[in-house]
Write a protein that holds these residues in place. Structure first.
Motif, mmCIF file in Angstrom:
data_model
loop_
_atom_site.group_PDB
_atom_site.id
_atom_site.type_symbol
_atom_site.label_atom_id
_atom_site.label_comp_id
_atom_site.label_asym_id
_atom_site.label_seq_id
_atom_site.Cartn_x
_atom_site.Cartn_y
_atom_site.Cartn_z
ATOM 1 N N LEU A 71 -44.278 -30.191 -6.815
ATOM 2 C CA LEU A 71 -43.982 -30.395 -5.394
ATOM 3 C C LEU A 71 -44.966 -29.713 -4.443
ATOM 4 O O LEU A 71 -45.034 -30.059 -3.278
ATOM 5 N N SER A 72 -45.638 -28.681 -4.921
ATOM 6 C CA SER A 72 -46.505 -27.951 -3.987
ATOM 7 C C SER A 72 -47.840 -27.633 -4.662
ATOM 8 O O SER A 72 -47.955 -27.698 -5.883
ATOM 9 N N VAL A 114 -45.692 -19.427 0.866
ATOM 10 C CA VAL A 114 -44.785 -19.979 -0.151
ATOM 11 C C VAL A 114 -43.858 -18.868 -0.596
ATOM 12 O O VAL A 114 -44.301 -17.787 -0.986
ATOM 13 N N THR A 152 -51.633 -23.778 -0.913
ATOM 14 C CA THR A 152 -51.146 -24.510 0.255
ATOM 15 C C THR A 152 -51.649 -23.833 1.531
ATOM 16 O O THR A 152 -52.188 -22.728 1.491
ATOM 17 N N ASP A 206 -47.576 -26.846 -9.837
ATOM 18 C CA ASP A 206 -46.210 -27.245 -9.496
ATOM 19 C C ASP A 206 -46.218 -28.686 -8.976
ATOM 20 O O ASP A 206 -47.114 -29.057 -8.208
ATOM 21 N N GLN A 260 -38.995 -24.279 -1.983
ATOM 22 C CA GLN A 260 -39.953 -25.284 -1.508
ATOM 23 C C GLN A 260 -39.832 -25.530 -0.002
ATOM 24 O O GLN A 260 -38.832 -25.148 0.616
ATOM 25 N N LYS A 261 -40.836 -26.208 0.527
ATOM 26 C CA LYS A 261 -40.871 -26.507 1.965
ATOM 27 C C LYS A 261 -39.626 -27.278 2.400
ATOM 28 O O LYS A 261 -39.099 -27.096 3.495
ATOM 29 N N THR A 316 -38.639 -26.322 -9.138
ATOM 30 C CA THR A 316 -39.984 -25.830 -9.483
ATOM 31 C C THR A 316 -40.339 -26.330 -10.876
ATOM 32 O O THR A 316 -39.577 -26.135 -11.819
#
Ligand code: DGJ
Length: 729
Positions: free
Chosen positions: A147-148, A179, A175, A145, A100-101, A107
């Protein structure tokens, strides 16, 4: 209707008359697995998912206090999940892992939407099971997901007449940034207990696909290849069978990956004794950065179920491969042709006259395809040069003359190539060293003196395609043997930047599929046989393009008998390239019987045959034309006796109309004249069949309950025989 959705309970049911697959969207939006097995008209979710503790506690973000939430069906360690998460309370590991960022690998995909459609779409760029709207339905579920903005689309297809669920997964990056994926498996299946044997098919060069069983115990078993191709070391196929399951009784599940590169199948028994089977791309050399809006289709998985033993499981897979995977249906109906290949006799030592002599003698032994193997191009007189330089060595062979002569003689002409490879001693490598994979600044391992071309790159791939196309445009070639003879080491692409090196291996396999696709589209009438140092790339991925794969390089009939027995668990005999060789101590009749339970062909010099052997081979011509197509190529296979558990190999192939059958019996160690009966299954209950072993006629039930009497027959060591059964009035 094969797929139904209960909106109130958010339950999906995929079913046909034999099997059911249930999944539910729980109140957190997790996709939970409920059941895969024999047909069940309904499911009791509470009863299946009940584990006493149906609550989870967590730290509430707002109040910084502990919060307890009762979930209707969910507990992280015991729930059966369709798409397991990574980094949360379920420690069994995620199916997909996104870096993740914020740097974590957490995930967690949650439900968004679904659709159900008739038929089954093909996968873009990857091989897949084919399914028309009259035979199957597909459920697609969209997840996101937490978170993203990465979406996962999981697909499930079910067929009306096949006991399989075909699964696949596609990632979409919504996004605005790249990723990075640390892991990208295609599917995962949770089973409520661990009372299984895992049957898998490890091996080596000339020893491919040995049948091995391990009882599941606590911990993880990993079946994998990190060789860059599916490899000799393992096969992307395995079975879970119950302890009591045999050929005709009991439960078994199988998992096949429709993929030809490095792969992994993890079978994990956790501390609560449930089992998670998950599979997909092997993580060695894998890290994939998805660009904004890019999507990534992952390889397909076939999950199969049988409540009636391993025999039914295999027959189901054979039908699926023949009906829904192989490209050209005509090969199912027509004989594939009996090949005479020059390799094992000549190696690189031949000229036009020698090859024409082979062709002249081919018809006499019943062959109708001649294949000129390695050594016809560049200056290749041994295996240390010229791969990549696909121009005919005119000093050695007059190819036009040979091709014409072959056609005049009424034979099809086949040729060998190894398109994915380059020899350092080649014009191609001297001009374009960057076309080969290999890390700059380190010594590159040379395996069989060769390097691998970076066909994941379009420029390299186009070059390779040009070479193939030039050859096939110039000569009237009817058959291509596409070989591949080394594994991947020091993986690095000169065309990719440092952040994309982790894409090289997967990109390579996609490049290979693109080349195979181009070949089958441009030359739909050319028969494609694939090979990788024998049977090193024997998988459902290759079978999408090529209807036959060389089973092994071994010329030992005993080794071959084990190979064909174990290969038959996951693949039909019609795709198993198998030849009669001369350098072997068994009788020619034994070698022929073994090769007959495959595609059948020859790899020896016909001029060196003794009169006796020649007669034996000629006699087989009538057996081949009367039985091979209906029984071996298109029939139903019954394994009667395991060479791993007894002194005998016994297998029967029964034509679909059950009017005839061929039985293969082999005795390994010499035996005294014991009382031996071989029970034969698959015949009609109300018919009689005459057999050519003792000339007697018996009913179908007699063969299955008493069997063929082979006492005092076939007692010598390593002796095999074909026994023919024909329905009588
Ligand atoms: C490996 C194959 O398995 C053999 O049949 C033969 O084609 C050789 N390669 C040729 O180099």
């Amino acid at each position: 209707m094969l797929i139904s959705y209960d909106k109130d309970r958010r339950v999906f049911h995929l079913h046909n008359k034999d099997i059911s697959y249930y999944l539910v969207v729980d109140d957190r939006g997790m996709l939970q697995h409920l059941y895969f097995g024999s047909y069940l008209p309904d499911i009791d979710i509470e009863a299946i998912t009940y584990h006493d503790i149906q609550k989870t506690t967590f730290l509430d973000k707002e109040t910084h206090s502990e919060k307890e939430e009762p979930f209707r069906y969910f507990h992280p360690e015991s729930s059966m999940l369709e798409v397991p998460s990574e980094g949360g309370a379920d420690k069994r590991g995620g199916m997909i892992v996104i870096r993740q960022k914020n740097g974590t690998a957490f995930t967690d995909f949650r439900y968004q939407d679904y659709s159900i459609a008739k038929g089954k779409p093909l996968l873009k760029g990857l091989p897949s099971i084919r399914g028309g709207s009259d035979e199957c339905e597909t459920l697609e579920i969209k997840l996101k997901d937490v978170l993203s903005n990465v979406y996962l689309l999981v697909r499930y297809s079910i067929f009306s007449d096949k006991d399989v669920i075909v699964r696949s997964a596609r990632l979409e990056n919504g996004t605005k940034e790249g990723v990075c994926l640390d892991k990208a498996f295609s599917a995962s299946l949770d089973l409520p207990d661990s009372d299984y044997f895992l049957c898998h098919f490890p091996g080596d060069w000339e020893q491919e696909r040995r049948f091995v069983e391990n009882r599941l115990a606590d911990g993880k078993l990993v079946i994998h290849s990190n060789f860059g191709f599916s490899s000799h070391a393992e096969n992307p196929f395995c079975i879970l069978r119950r302890p009591g399951t045999d050929e005709r009784h009991g439960e078994a599940l199988s998992f096949s990956l429709v993929y030809s590169g490095s792969f992994a199948i993890d079978v994990d028994v956790n501390r609560w004794k449930s089992t998670r089977v998950s599979m997909g791309l092997d993580d060695e050399d894998f890290a994939y950065t998805l660009s904004p809006n890019e999507s990534l289709q992952l390889p397909e998985v076939v999950m199969s179920y049988s409540a009636m033993g391993l025999g039914k499981l295999s027959r189901g897979l054979h039908d699926l491969i023949r009906d829904n995977l192989l490209k050209r249906d005509s090969y199912r109906k027509e004989e594939q042709g009996i090949v005479l290949n020059s390799w094992e006799d000549t190696y690189f030592d031949f000229d036009t006259a020698k090859i024409m002599k082979y062709i002249g003698a081919a018809k006499d032994i019943g062959a109708n395809v001649f294949v000129l193997d390695d050594g016809w191009f560049g200056h290749r007189d041994n295996d240390s040069s010229s791969l990549g330089d696909w121009h005919v060595n005119t000093a050695k062979i007059d190819l036009s003359k040979v091709v014409d002569f072959c056609h005049e003689k009424g034979l099809r002409f086949g040729i060998w190539m190894e398109p994915e490879i380059v020899s350092p001693d080649s014009d191609l490598f001297r001009t374009h060293p960057e076309y080969a994979l290999g890390i700059p600044g380190v010594d590159l391992s040379l395996i069989r003196h060769q390097l691998i071309l970076d066909i994941g790159n379009e420029k390299v791939r186009d070059y390779v395609w040009q070479q193939i196309d030039n050859l096939f445009k110039k000569y009237r070639i009817d058959y291509l043997k596409w070989d591949f003879n080394r594994y991947f080491t020091e993986v690095y692409s000169h065309f990719l930047g440092s952040k994309d090196q982790g894409k090289t291996m997967f990109g390579y396999v996609l490049g290979l599929y693109d080349l195979l696709d181009r070949f089958t589209k441009h030359y739909p009438d050319v028969f494609l046989q694939t090979c990788a140092s024998g049977g090193g790339r024997f998988d459902m991925g290759m079978l999408y393009y090529s209807s036959q794969i060389q089973g092994s390089d071994t010329s030992d009939a005993v080794d071959r008998s084990f190979n064909l027995y174990s290969t038959s668990f996951g693949y039909p005999l019609s795709v198993l390239g198998s030849h009669v060789f001369s350098n072997d101590s068994t009788s020619v009749a034994t070698r022929m019987a073994i090769a007959f339970f495959g595609t059948y062909g020859f790899e020896f010099n016909p001029d060196r045959l003794s009169e006796e052997d020649r007669d034996e081979i000629k006699k087989a011509e009538t057996v081949y034309s009367a039985y091979h197509l209906d029984c071996i190529q298109n029939g139903d296979l019954y394994r009667l006796s395991s060479p791993y558990q007894s002194n005998y190999l016994g297998m029967a192939c029964v034509s679909k109309d059950q009017k005839k059958a061929v039985v293969l019996f082999m005795n390994y160690r010499r035996e005294t004249p014991l009382s031996r009966f071989l029970k034969v299954y698959g015949l009609k209950d109300d018919s009689y069949y005459v057999n050519n072993l003792d000339g007697h006629s018996h009913s179908g039930p007699y063969y299955k309950n008493v069997g063929l009497n082979i006492s005092k027959r076939l007692t010598r060591g390593n002796e095999a025989r074909l026994i023919l059964l024909d329905e009588v009035d």
